[in-house]
Design a protein around this motif. Structure first.
Motif, PDB file in Angstrom:
ATOM      1  N   GLU A  67       0.836  -1.207   0.000  1.00 32.96           N
ATOM      2  CA  GLU A  67       0.000   0.000   0.000  1.00 32.96           C
ATOM      3  C   GLU A  67       0.866   1.250   0.000  1.00 32.96           C
ATOM      4  N   ARG A  68       1.926   1.226   0.764  1.00 31.73           N
ATOM      5  CA  ARG A  68       2.819   2.387   0.839  1.00 31.73           C
ATOM      6  C   ARG A  68       3.511   2.639  -0.504  1.00 31.73           C
ATOM      7  N   ALA A  69       3.978   1.565  -1.140  1.00 31.30           N
ATOM      8  CA  ALA A  69       4.643   1.720  -2.433  1.00 31.30           C
ATOM      9  C   ALA A  69       3.668   2.241  -3.489  1.00 31.30           C
ATOM     10  N   THR A  70       2.440   1.760  -3.436  1.00 33.67           N
ATOM     11  CA  THR A  70       1.424   2.225  -4.383  1.00 33.67           C
ATOM     12  C   THR A  70       1.169   3.712  -4.219  1.00 33.67           C
ATOM     13  N   LEU A  71       1.095   4.155  -2.960  1.00 30.71           N
ATOM     14  CA  LEU A  71       0.869   5.568  -2.682  1.00 30.71           C
ATOM     15  C   LEU A  71       2.038   6.417  -3.174  1.00 30.71           C
ATOM     16  N   LEU A  72       3.249   5.936  -2.983  1.00 34.98           N
ATOM     17  CA  LEU A  72       4.438   6.672  -3.434  1.00 34.98           C
ATOM     18  C   LEU A  72       4.477   6.779  -4.955  1.00 34.98           C
ATOM     19  N   ILE A  73       4.112   5.698  -5.642  1.00 36.58           N
ATOM     20  CA  ILE A  73       4.071   5.726  -7.098  1.00 36.58           C
ATOM     21  C   ILE A  73       3.029   6.729  -7.587  1.00 36.58           C
ATOM     22  N   SER A  74       1.886   6.774  -6.910  1.00 39.03           N
ATOM     23  CA  SER A  74       0.841   7.738  -7.277  1.00 39.03           C
ATOM     24  C   SER A  74       1.371   9.160  -7.207  1.00 39.03           C
ATOM     25  N   ARG A  75       2.044   9.463  -6.097  1.00 42.94           N
ATOM     26  CA  ARG A  75       2.522  10.826  -5.895  1.00 42.94           C
ATOM     27  C   ARG A  75       3.646  11.176  -6.868  1.00 42.94           C
ATOM     28  N   ALA A  76       4.516  10.207  -7.154  1.00 41.12           N
ATOM     29  CA  ALA A  76       5.615  10.467  -8.093  1.00 41.12           C
ATOM     30  C   ALA A  76       5.095  10.664  -9.515  1.00 41.12           C
ATOM     31  N   SER A  77       4.099   9.881  -9.890  1.00 38.05           N
ATOM     32  CA  SER A  77       3.578   9.975 -11.259  1.00 38.05           C
ATOM     33  C   SER A  77       2.912  11.324 -11.511  1.00 38.05           C
ATOM     34  N   MET A  78       2.383  11.953 -10.458  1.00 35.13           N
ATOM     35  CA  MET A  78       1.754  13.250 -10.645  1.00 35.13           C
ATOM     36  C   MET A  78       2.729  14.269 -11.209  1.00 35.13           C
ATOM     37  N   ILE A  79       3.988  14.167 -10.823  1.00 33.70           N
ATOM     38  CA  ILE A  79       5.000  15.098 -11.324  1.00 33.70           C
ATOM     39  C   ILE A  79       5.146  14.943 -12.831  1.00 33.70           C
ATOM     40  N   VAL A  80       5.160  13.701 -13.292  1.00 35.78           N
ATOM     41  CA  VAL A  80       5.281  13.431 -14.729  1.00 35.78           C
ATOM     42  C   VAL A  80       4.070  13.979 -15.480  1.00 35.78           C
ATOM     43  N   PHE A  81       2.881  13.722 -14.957  1.00 35.68           N
ATOM     44  CA  PHE A  81       1.670  14.178 -15.633  1.00 35.68           C
ATOM     45  C   PHE A  81       1.606  15.706 -15.678  1.00 35.68           C
ATOM     46  N   ALA A  82       2.018  16.350 -14.597  1.00 34.51           N
ATOM     47  CA  ALA A  82       2.051  17.814 -14.593  1.00 34.51           C
ATOM     48  C   ALA A  82       3.036  18.328 -15.641  1.00 34.51           C
ATOM     49  N   GLY A  83       4.173  17.637 -15.781  1.00 32.71           N
ATOM     50  CA  GLY A  83       5.152  18.025 -16.789  1.00 32.71           C
ATOM     51  C   GLY A  83       4.600  17.914 -18.202  1.00 32.71           C
ATOM     52  N   ILE A  84       3.847  16.847 -18.468  1.00 29.11           N
ATOM     53  CA  ILE A  84       3.232  16.687 -19.793  1.00 29.11           C
ATOM     54  C   ILE A  84       2.222  17.807 -20.055  1.00 29.11           C
ATOM     55  N   ALA A  85       1.437  18.155 -19.007  1.00 33.35           N
ATOM     56  CA  ALA A  85       0.461  19.239 -19.152  1.00 33.35           C
ATOM     57  C   ALA A  85       1.153  20.563 -19.443  1.00 33.35           C
ATOM     58  N   VAL A  86       2.294  20.805 -18.816  1.00 33.96           N
ATOM     59  CA  VAL A  86       3.073  22.024 -19.091  1.00 33.96           C
ATOM     60  C   VAL A  86       3.515  22.032 -20.548  1.00 33.96           C
TER      61      VAL A  86
END
Length: 485
Positions: free
Chosen positions: A365-384
């Motif tokens: 569960e902890r690893a899944t949560l960390l992956i979620s938070r890390a992936s947000m950075i990538v998605f924000a970068g694509i939106a930029v």
């Protein structure tokens, strides 16, 4: 300096309050708590969070700019909200019940569970993330405009977009959905007060005697502004476009993954239905937003490069004192931050649970949560990146997002209406829908045989027809009976 101080005070104050609220209620240590708020949202918090997805930069900056550029086509905002609430009254409780009964967190969870196909959950997850990134682009476009208004035009568009994305990530990173719910309440109250305040004074800024007189002056100065097809008939924004676009938005609204996920966060079916009954009241605020767009037109507002997204910001900056500009800019920041943070949170949840987890089922569960938070950075970068590469209006970007996510709508509606719907048939419909939406030859065909129709609605229709036919065909295939020994 006054503008900067007030803008920062509103944004930072709201961020601090949101984080404290999220931590006070409960720390987000699990995906369920972080992504759907523990499934405990009551009437008030659900109202503000859902309203926060209606009263966004798309509504305030996008619709006012659309009114300034086209006139009557901005009335799309009135119809789409009410139609969406009508459909939501029937659909949202069913989504909520499925989520609670089967412990679902994301929209892709629903598809994977209902159709008993993990692979379909992966397909839906990727499709949902793509649509969410397009919708995040709206918020970053608007927020970068506010950054440049606040800090000055010497800030490059690239730097402004990066700053916007960074602030958005910081906003949601700590407490998840609960922080956004608190901020939604703050920004809704502030923006309603500010918009009404601007409207009570806009008449004096453009030489009118009252708010209604602003509409009269706009009609006299720009004949045809108040009726379809508006000031630019060549744009094809006719009554046919209005009806088809409004229907496409209404059918696709609750299919957007973050609003689908919001349904899972509600504490009860009653909470959802009360919200659907009263939410159309929010559409009345568009009267004031369109009024401000017409006021900017009468005032001769000319944003840099003719950018329709910056019309209202430029009008307020030109016509009001620094303290009013600061209050408006700070509150407008929240209009982008609240929905933008929810969009990123949803995209991260889908990526970890429905794209990564099927291939790495042993993740904690902890690893899944960390992956979620890390992936947000990538998605924000694509939106930029998308923000820097495009120059469309916020309304046009929004309609593109609704068109993209509309390809998942038949799969949701058929799940509740037709027991024979199956995974292969739904997948066939999704593929056909995207071909009808994105293929240039298909676009030319729709322009020829269905002129002025919203292409998103046409593609959704193709999706639904193919899905039904394919479900029937796949349903006819019976498993082979093993031969007797």
């Amino acid at each position: 300096m006054t503008v900067i101080v007030l803008t920062l005070a509103i944004v930072l104050g709201t961020m601090a309050g949101a984080m404290l609220y999220g931590h006070r209620k409960t720390r987000a240590q699990s995906m369920t708590e972080w992504a759907v708020g523990g499934r405990r949202f009551g009437v008030i918090i659900f109202w503000f969070l859902n309203a926060g997805e209606i009263y966004t930069t798309f509504a305030v900056l996008g619709i006012s700019g659309f009114a300034w550029a086209y006139g009557a086509p901005a009335y799309l905002a009135f119809t789409s909200v009410s139609l969406s609430a009508t459909i939501g009254y029937w659909l949202m409780p069913r989504i909520w019940e499925a989520g609670r009964k089967h412990d679902l967190v994301t929209q892709a969870d629903f598809f994977a569970h209902h159709y008993k196909a993990t692979w379909l959950g992966v397909v839906v997850g990727v499709s949902g993330i793509a649509a969410l990134i397009v919708y995040v682009q709206i918020q970053i476009v608007a927020l970068s405009l506010i950054v440049r208004l606040t800090l000055g035009p010497e800030v490059s568009p690239t730097l402004a977009a990066i700053i916007a994305a960074a602030v958005m990530l910081a906003f949601v990173y700590v407490a998840g959905l609960r922080s956004a719910a608190f901020a939604a309440a703050v920004k809704d109250v502030l923006m309603v007060l500010i918009v009404v305040g601007l409207c009570t004074t806009v008449a004096s800024k453009v030489g009118a005697s009252s708010m209604l007189d602003v509409y009269r002056l706009a009609q006299d100065t720009h004949p045809g502004i108040g009726s379809f097809p508006g000031m630019k008939p060549e744009a094809g924004l006719s009554t046919v476009w209005l009806m088809t676009a409004a229907l496409n938005v209404a059918l696709g609204n609750w299919i957007l993954p973050h609003l689908f996920q919001l349904c899972f966060a509600a504490g009860s079916r009653t909470t959802i239905r009360r919200n659907a009954i009263w939410q159309p009241i929010y559409s009345l605020s568009y009267f004031f937003i369109i009024l401000l767009g017409f006021g900017a037109l009468l005032a001769g507002t000319q944003p840099e490069g003719g950018d329709t997204n910056a019309v209202l910001l430029q009008f307020v900056s030109d016509s009001y004192p620094a303290w009013a500009v600061g209050l408006f800019a700070g509150t407008a920041c929240l209009l982008a931050l609240v929905p933008g943070s929810v969009l990123l949170l949803t995209a991260g949840s889908i990526f970890s649970r429905n794209v990564v987890l099927p291939f790495r089922p042993g993740l904690s569960e902890r690893a899944t949560l960390l992956i979620s938070r890390a992936s947000m950075i990538v998605f924000a970068g694509i939106a930029v990146w998308l923000t820097l590469g495009g120059s469309r209006s916020l309304v046009e970007i929004g309609l593109s997002a609704y068109a993209a996510i509309g390809m998942l709508a038949p799969g949701v509606f058929l799940a509740f209406l037709w027991p024979k719907a199956n995974a292969p048939g739904i997948f066939a419909g999704i593929v056909a829908g995207y071909v009808a939406l994105l293929l240039p030859q298909a676009q030319e065909l729709w322009n020829t045989i269905l002129p002025e129709w919203d292409h998103g609605l046409v593609a959704m229709g193709v999706d639904a027809i193919v899905a039904v036919v394919a479900c029937l065909l796949f349903g006819m295939r019976k498993p082979a009976v093993p031969a007797a020994a």
